[in-house]
Design a protein around this motif. Structure first.
Motif, mmCIF file in Angstrom:
data_model
loop_
_atom_site.group_PDB
_atom_site.id
_atom_site.type_symbol
_atom_site.label_atom_id
_atom_site.label_comp_id
_atom_site.label_asym_id
_atom_site.label_seq_id
_atom_site.Cartn_x
_atom_site.Cartn_y
_atom_site.Cartn_z
ATOM 1 N N LEU A 73 -6.200 3.278 12.900
ATOM 2 C CA LEU A 73 -5.877 3.390 11.481
ATOM 3 C C LEU A 73 -5.241 2.102 10.988
ATOM 4 C CD1 LEU A 73 -4.237 6.954 11.551
ATOM 5 C CD2 LEU A 73 -6.563 6.378 10.845
ATOM 6 N N VAL A 74 -5.523 1.740 9.746
ATOM 7 C CA VAL A 74 -4.935 0.546 9.143
ATOM 8 C C VAL A 74 -4.219 0.943 7.865
ATOM 9 C CG1 VAL A 74 -5.390 -1.718 8.164
ATOM 10 C CG2 VAL A 74 -6.726 -0.923 10.122
ATOM 11 N N ASP A 75 -2.908 0.739 7.845
ATOM 12 C CA ASP A 75 -2.088 1.000 6.667
ATOM 13 C C ASP A 75 -2.033 -0.248 5.795
ATOM 14 O OD1 ASP A 75 0.013 2.808 8.807
ATOM 15 O OD2 ASP A 75 -0.850 3.656 6.977
ATOM 16 N N SER A 76 -2.040 -0.033 4.474
ATOM 17 C CA SER A 76 -1.854 -1.155 3.556
ATOM 18 C C SER A 76 -1.347 -0.631 2.216
ATOM 19 C CB SER A 76 -3.178 -1.909 3.361
ATOM 20 O OG SER A 76 -4.154 -1.081 2.778
ATOM 21 N N GLY A 77 -0.937 -1.563 1.356
ATOM 22 C CA GLY A 77 -0.569 -1.213 -0.004
ATOM 23 C C GLY A 77 0.914 -1.182 -0.299
ATOM 24 N N GLY A 87 8.764 3.103 -10.763
ATOM 25 C CA GLY A 87 7.422 2.540 -10.674
ATOM 26 C C GLY A 87 6.526 3.316 -9.730
ATOM 27 N N SER A 88 5.342 2.772 -9.510
ATOM 28 C CA SER A 88 4.334 3.433 -8.683
ATOM 29 C C SER A 88 3.742 2.457 -7.673
ATOM 30 C CB SER A 88 3.188 3.969 -9.564
ATOM 31 O OG SER A 88 3.643 4.930 -10.477
ATOM 32 N N LEU A 89 3.276 3.019 -6.582
ATOM 33 C CA LEU A 89 2.527 2.276 -5.576
ATOM 34 C C LEU A 89 1.439 3.186 -5.040
ATOM 35 C CD1 LEU A 89 5.136 0.406 -3.313
ATOM 36 C CD2 LEU A 89 3.406 -0.658 -4.769
ATOM 37 N N ARG A 90 0.371 2.581 -4.559
ATOM 38 C CA ARG A 90 -0.674 3.344 -3.894
ATOM 39 C C ARG A 90 -0.880 2.772 -2.502
ATOM 40 N NH1 ARG A 90 -7.029 3.548 -5.492
ATOM 41 N NH2 ARG A 90 -6.925 1.509 -4.446
ATOM 42 N N LEU A 91 -0.651 3.601 -1.509
ATOM 43 C CA LEU A 91 -0.877 3.199 -0.125
ATOM 44 C C LEU A 91 -2.289 3.608 0.288
ATOM 45 C CD1 LEU A 91 2.477 4.262 1.577
ATOM 46 C CD2 LEU A 91 1.925 2.187 0.283
ATOM 47 N N SER A 92 -2.871 2.809 1.158
ATOM 48 C CA SER A 92 -4.199 3.111 1.687
ATOM 49 C C SER A 92 -4.127 3.263 3.189
ATOM 50 C CB SER A 92 -5.179 1.977 1.355
ATOM 51 O OG SER A 92 -5.296 1.789 -0.029
ATOM 52 N N CYS A 93 -4.966 4.118 3.711
ATOM 53 C CA CYS A 93 -5.079 4.314 5.157
ATOM 54 C C CYS A 93 -6.571 4.348 5.465
ATOM 55 C CB CYS A 93 -4.399 5.612 5.569
ATOM 56 S SG CYS A 93 -4.604 6.037 7.304
ATOM 57 N N SER A 94 -7.026 3.373 6.231
ATOM 58 C CA SER A 94 -8.454 3.248 6.520
ATOM 59 C C SER A 94 -8.728 3.410 8.003
ATOM 60 C CB SER A 94 -8.966 1.872 6.074
ATOM 61 O OG SER A 94 -8.779 1.695 4.695
ATOM 62 N N TYR A 151 3.817 5.298 7.488
ATOM 63 C CA TYR A 151 2.754 5.308 8.485
ATOM 64 C C TYR A 151 1.789 6.453 8.181
ATOM 65 C CZ TYR A 151 6.328 2.893 11.300
ATOM 66 O OH TYR A 151 7.288 2.031 11.763
ATOM 67 N N CYS A 152 0.502 6.153 8.137
ATOM 68 C CA CYS A 152 -0.442 7.263 8.076
ATOM 69 C C CYS A 152 -0.738 7.711 9.503
ATOM 70 C CB CYS A 152 -1.723 6.881 7.346
ATOM 71 S SG CYS A 152 -2.771 5.681 8.165
ATOM 72 N N THR A 191 3.375 0.302 6.721
ATOM 73 C CA THR A 191 3.475 -0.626 5.602
ATOM 74 C C THR A 191 4.819 -0.391 4.922
ATOM 75 O OG1 THR A 191 2.339 -1.448 3.616
ATOM 76 C CG2 THR A 191 2.271 0.923 3.973
ATOM 77 N N GLN A 192 5.494 -1.483 4.570
ATOM 78 C CA GLN A 192 6.843 -1.408 4.017
ATOM 79 C C GLN A 192 6.797 -1.109 2.523
ATOM 80 O OE1 GLN A 192 10.071 -1.919 5.549
ATOM 81 N NE2 GLN A 192 10.747 -1.148 3.558
ATOM 82 N N VAL A 193 7.572 -0.120 2.134
ATOM 83 C CA VAL A 193 7.775 0.193 0.720
ATOM 84 C C VAL A 193 9.247 -0.012 0.402
ATOM 85 C CG1 VAL A 193 7.761 2.035 -1.011
ATOM 86 C CG2 VAL A 193 5.853 1.814 0.599
ATOM 87 N N THR A 194 9.531 -0.841 -0.580
ATOM 88 C CA THR A 194 10.902 -1.099 -0.987
ATOM 89 C C THR A 194 11.028 -0.813 -2.477
ATOM 90 O OG1 THR A 194 11.122 -2.826 0.691
ATOM 91 C CG2 THR A 194 12.759 -2.786 -1.068
ATOM 92 N N VAL A 195 11.960 0.064 -2.809
ATOM 93 C CA VAL A 195 12.178 0.436 -4.198
ATOM 94 C C VAL A 195 13.559 -0.057 -4.607
ATOM 95 C CG1 VAL A 195 12.206 2.308 -5.874
ATOM 96 C CG2 VAL A 195 10.763 2.484 -3.828
ATOM 97 N N SER A 196 13.611 -0.927 -5.584
ATOM 98 C CA SER A 196 14.888 -1.489 -6.037
ATOM 99 C C SER A 196 15.444 -0.651 -7.188
ATOM 100 C CB SER A 196 14.695 -2.930 -6.480
ATOM 101 O OG SER A 196 13.820 -2.996 -7.582
#
Length: 123
Positions: free
Chosen positions: A4-8, A16-23, A95-96, A117-122
């Motif tokens: 699996l590959v995490d990104s986004g 705000g918003s984010l979209r993570l992908s798992c391929s 992590y997916c 993949t790192q998600v940081t919310v300020s």
């Protein structure tokens, strides 16, 4: 084992918003149980959500209900985690994960996992 590959991930302001992908290569996610975990520094890993299409079940952590949704694109062997109304407490490595249907959501933590993949919310 499924690769699996995490990104986004990224940095976003609160609200705000984010979209993570798992391929995954040539994987039909609908044939599996899949979901996401997250881990913040100094904290235990937390299950964010799990989808089991075989029994039409989606489990969400209470902390993300109403804000996070999931959808899949099997033509691209990719699933997406749409995260809206993000809060500083959502900051973590995401992590997916995927496992077989017989393992169910209870077995997701023992399945294959992406690199995160790192998600940081300020604030």
């Amino acid at each position: 084992e499924v690769q699996l590959v995490d990104s986004g991930g990224g940095l976003v302001q609160a609200g705000g918003s984010l979209r993570l992908s798992c391929s995954a290569s040539a994987l039909n996610f609908d044939d599996y149980v899949y979901g996401w975990f997250r881990q913040a520094p100094g904290k235990e890993r937390e299950g964010v959500l799990c989808i089991s299409n075989s029994d039409d079940r989606t489990n969400y952590a209470d902390s993300v209900k109403g804000r996070f949704t999931v959808y899949s694109d099997n033509a691209k062997s990719t699933v997406y985690l749409q995260m809206n109304s993000l809060k500083p407490e959502d900051t973590a490595v995401y992590y997916c994960a995927v496992t077989t249907r017989d393992m169910g959501c209870e077995g997701l933590e023992f399945g294959s996992r992406g690199q995160g993949t790192q998600v940081t919310v300020s604030s």
